[in-house]
Design a protein around this motif. Structure first.
Motif, PDB file in Angstrom:
ATOM      1  N   GLU A   1       0.878  -1.166   0.000  1.00  0.00           N
ATOM      2  CA  GLU A   1       0.000   0.000   0.000  1.00  0.00           C
ATOM      3  C   GLU A   1       0.915   1.216   0.000  1.00  0.00           C
ATOM      4  N   ILE A   2       0.566   2.260  -0.740  1.00  0.00           N
ATOM      5  CA  ILE A   2       1.471   3.401  -0.816  1.00  0.00           C
ATOM      6  C   ILE A   2       0.767   4.705  -0.478  1.00  0.00           C
ATOM      7  N   CYS A   3       1.593   5.662  -0.054  1.00  0.00           N
ATOM      8  CA  CYS A   3       1.133   7.028   0.156  1.00  0.00           C
ATOM      9  C   CYS A   3       2.295   7.949  -0.191  1.00  0.00           C
ATOM     10  N   GLN A   4       2.094   8.810  -1.168  1.00  0.00           N
ATOM     11  CA  GLN A   4       3.128   9.753  -1.579  1.00  0.00           C
ATOM     12  C   GLN A   4       2.806  11.120  -0.990  1.00  0.00           C
ATOM     13  N   LEU A   5       3.748  11.659  -0.239  1.00  0.00           N
ATOM     14  CA  LEU A   5       3.519  12.895   0.484  1.00  0.00           C
ATOM     15  C   LEU A   5       4.473  13.993   0.026  1.00  0.00           C
ATOM     16  N   PRO A   6       3.999  15.236  -0.057  1.00  0.00           N
ATOM     17  CA  PRO A   6       4.867  16.357  -0.445  1.00  0.00           C
ATOM     18  C   PRO A   6       5.630  16.929   0.742  1.00  0.00           C
ATOM     19  N   VAL A   7       6.245  16.060   1.527  1.00  0.00           N
ATOM     20  CA  VAL A   7       7.089  16.474   2.638  1.00  0.00           C
ATOM     21  C   VAL A   7       8.527  16.498   2.135  1.00  0.00           C
ATOM     22  N   GLY A   8       9.281  17.547   2.463  1.00  0.00           N
ATOM     23  CA  GLY A   8      10.628  17.659   1.928  1.00  0.00           C
ATOM     24  C   GLY A   8      10.574  17.704   0.414  1.00  0.00           C
ATOM     25  N   ASP A   9      11.305  16.798  -0.222  1.00  0.00           N
ATOM     26  CA  ASP A   9      11.330  16.708  -1.684  1.00  0.00           C
ATOM     27  C   ASP A   9      10.421  15.579  -2.168  1.00  0.00           C
ATOM     28  N   GLY A  10       9.470  15.214  -1.326  1.00  0.00           N
ATOM     29  CA  GLY A  10       8.555  14.120  -1.660  1.00  0.00           C
ATOM     30  C   GLY A  10       9.043  12.817  -1.054  1.00  0.00           C
ATOM     31  N   ILE A  11       8.177  12.147  -0.312  1.00  0.00           N
ATOM     32  CA  ILE A  11       8.510  10.840   0.250  1.00  0.00           C
ATOM     33  C   ILE A  11       7.353   9.894  -0.012  1.00  0.00           C
TER      34      ILE A  11
END
Length: 244
Positions: free
Chosen positions: A227-237
């Motif tokens: 399962e994934i979650c892409q977050l715009p924290v920093g340069d993207g994690i």
């Protein structure tokens, strides 16, 4: 300049800064309100030391360090791995979050950079949690994958290294992370370049690695094992929780 002729707010230029936020003031608000007041003193010291290094843009941002620290506590991680250490800011964030008997296998090709942060890590009392290995990660990962006893033995793995090998790492790490464990891939929005037009004026290294990051994102999006979650924290994690 905007269509009205008004100047637009400049992107934040803090040393070591990585943020996809377009508002300098908003990012500074996050740092000053929620991050810096709660940043452990050893992490602050390491951040300031790293800021003087010529490669300081390689470091994990302070807000992402805070995010990782809290995430590790939420999932009760104990046995972890980090691929790509640099001076050790994210490594220190991890070490501070783990229980006293927690472990981090830390892999990097450059011990000299790690030793910049090591005195601070030692002073923080968490160096005993870290097993640092110098050299390319893939050969060691191949050895680990061949040892069935290590399959599913890691609770959390953080990858912030050579982007052209991210997919190669994923192919191996999926066996080493436990079901329910989390792999975090850093820089998965890659300076915001993923949606830039072909003729956009990008730095050479950004343009070179962009295709590898795009390939990784496409692969993770359809991988049925996570399962994934892409977050715009920093340069993207991108967080990947193994489910099978």
């Amino acid at each position: 300049m905007a269509a009205t002729g008004e100047a637009q707010p400049a992107k934040h230029q803090e040393v070591g800064h990585k943020s996809l936020l377009q508002s300098d003031a908003l990012y500074q608000y996050i740092l000053e309100t929620s991050v810096y007041p709660r940043e452990p003193e050893p992490m602050k010291e390491l951040r300031e030391v790293t800021a003087k290094h010529p490669w300081n843009l390689m470091t994990t941002s302070a807000d992402e360090g805070q995010f990782l620290n809290l995430l590790l506590k939420l999932i009760n991680a104990k046995n972890t791995m980090e691929i790509g250490v640099y001076t050790g800011y994210s490594l220190l964030s991890t070490a501070l979050a783990l229980p006293e008997d927690g472990k981090i296998l830390a892999l990097d090709i450059n011990r000299e950079n790690y030793e910049i942060g090591l005195p601070i890590i030692e002073k923080a009392g968490v160096a005993h949690k870290i097993d640092f290995r110098e050299g390319p990660a893939l050969p060691l990962l191949d050895e680990m994958v061949n040892d069935v006893k290590l399959h599913g033995s890691f609770d959390f793995i953080f990858v912030d290294a050579d982007k052209d090998n991210y997919l190669n790492y994923h192919k191996r790490l999926i066996d080493l992370i436990k079901i329910g464990g989390v792999i975090g891939y850093d820089n998965t929005l890659w300076n915001g370049s993923l949606v830039a037009p072909p003729d956009a004026p990008l730095r050479k290294y950004v343009r070179y690695y962009r295709d590898f990051v795009l390939e990784l994102n496409k692969a993770l999006a359809v991988d049925p094992r996570v399962e994934i979650c892409q977050l715009p924290v920093g340069d993207g994690i991108t967080l990947c929780r193994r489910i099978s």
